[in-house]
Design a protein around this motif. Structure first.
Motif, mmCIF file in Angstrom:
data_model
loop_
_atom_site.group_PDB
_atom_site.id
_atom_site.type_symbol
_atom_site.label_atom_id
_atom_site.label_comp_id
_atom_site.label_asym_id
_atom_site.label_seq_id
_atom_site.Cartn_x
_atom_site.Cartn_y
_atom_site.Cartn_z
ATOM 1 N N TYR A 130 1.201 -1.436 0.151
ATOM 2 C CA TYR A 130 0.260 -0.332 -0.140
ATOM 3 C C TYR A 130 0.851 1.082 0.151
ATOM 4 C CZ TYR A 130 -3.953 -3.434 1.178
ATOM 5 O OH TYR A 130 -5.410 -4.172 1.021
ATOM 6 N N CYS A 137 -2.753 1.088 -2.874
ATOM 7 C CA CYS A 137 -3.277 1.683 -1.295
ATOM 8 C C CYS A 137 -5.675 2.054 -1.906
ATOM 9 C CB CYS A 137 -2.615 3.066 -0.855
ATOM 10 S SG CYS A 137 -3.239 3.965 0.295
ATOM 11 N N ARG A 138 -5.555 2.459 -3.020
ATOM 12 C CA ARG A 138 -6.753 2.708 -3.254
ATOM 13 C C ARG A 138 -7.268 2.120 -2.785
ATOM 14 N NH1 ARG A 138 -10.295 3.256 -7.262
ATOM 15 N NH2 ARG A 138 -12.173 4.762 -7.406
ATOM 16 N N ARG A 141 -8.267 0.813 0.752
ATOM 17 C CA ARG A 141 -9.757 1.120 0.966
ATOM 18 C C ARG A 141 -10.596 1.060 0.432
ATOM 19 N NH1 ARG A 141 -11.877 5.846 -0.963
ATOM 20 N NH2 ARG A 141 -10.016 6.076 -2.573
ATOM 21 N N GLU A 145 -14.012 0.424 3.091
ATOM 22 C CA GLU A 145 -15.692 0.807 2.808
ATOM 23 C C GLU A 145 -16.735 -0.235 2.589
ATOM 24 O OE1 GLU A 145 -14.255 3.520 -0.487
ATOM 25 O OE2 GLU A 145 -13.297 4.851 0.605
#
Length: 206
Positions: A130, A137-138, A141, A145
């Motif tokens: 990440y 990294c996105r 995330r 979520e």
């Protein structure tokens, strides 16, 4: 995350449902995860009821289900039975995420519902990946979520809907789940007894 919900490819093996049961993967790039896990992992074949992750024990296992399915479960002494928080089918990610990145004890068991194939990697590698890769990294995330959104809806359904309503929604959205998963496991997922589920199913046939 608690075992009240799951986290969690040879996509030609993926059994299509009206909607993917693995709602935590909606909106994320599964091809990215497949390539990442494949490049850092290995193929593992699990027998029926074999544990991928044991409750209370550290685990860094993180993977992608290729065939079969896994279930998230835990024993509740006050109820003297097993509760199933979720299932993960082919094409979905599986593991005690994000705790697996820190080799933290798992709050649930993850076990194969039948003979299953999974591509697994060491999740302790993910933080460095990440840090060095903005795309990774996105995706990490987005996974968090989507997992949170799925967990939220799972809790809303448990508190706001009756067992019959939860069953009807389940088979309406995932019409083949009764061919994939034993009735006793579906009952545990709905948090009712197998006898109660049998009554509901008979009532729905009328």
């Amino acid at each position: 995350m608690s075992y009240l919900f799951v986290m969690s490819g040879i996509f030609c093996n993926f059994v299509l449902m009206n909607r993917s049961f693995n709602t935590h993967t909606e909106g994320i790039d599964l091809e990215f995860w497949h390539d990442l896990i494949k490049s850092h992992g290995r193929l593992v074949v699990c027998k029926r009821n074999e544990l991928l992750c044991r409750i209370g024990e550290p685990s860094t296992v993180f993977g992608l289900v290729l065939s079969g399915y896994f279930r998230y479960d835990g024993f509740v002494p006050s109820h003297d039975n097993i509760l199933i928080g979720g299932f993960t089918f082919p094409g979905a990610l599986v593991g005690n995420y994000p705790d697996c990145m820190e080799n933290a004890p798992s709050p649930f068991n993850i076990r194969a519902g039948r003979k299953s194939e999974i591509m697994v990697m060491d999740a302790s590698l993910l933080p460095k990946i990440y840090d060095s890769n903005p795309t990774a990294c996105r995706q990490g995330r987005l996974l968090m979520e989507q997992a949170y959104k799925s967990l939220r809806m799972r809790h809303i359904d448990l508190y706001a809907k009756s067992p019959t309503e939860r069953y009807v929604d389940l088979v309406k959205q995932h019409s083949q789940i009764e061919q994939l998963v034993p009735q006793k496991e579906i009952a545990a997922y709905l948090q009712i007894t197998p006898v109660h589920l049998c009554r509901i199913r008979k009532e729905q046939r009328k």
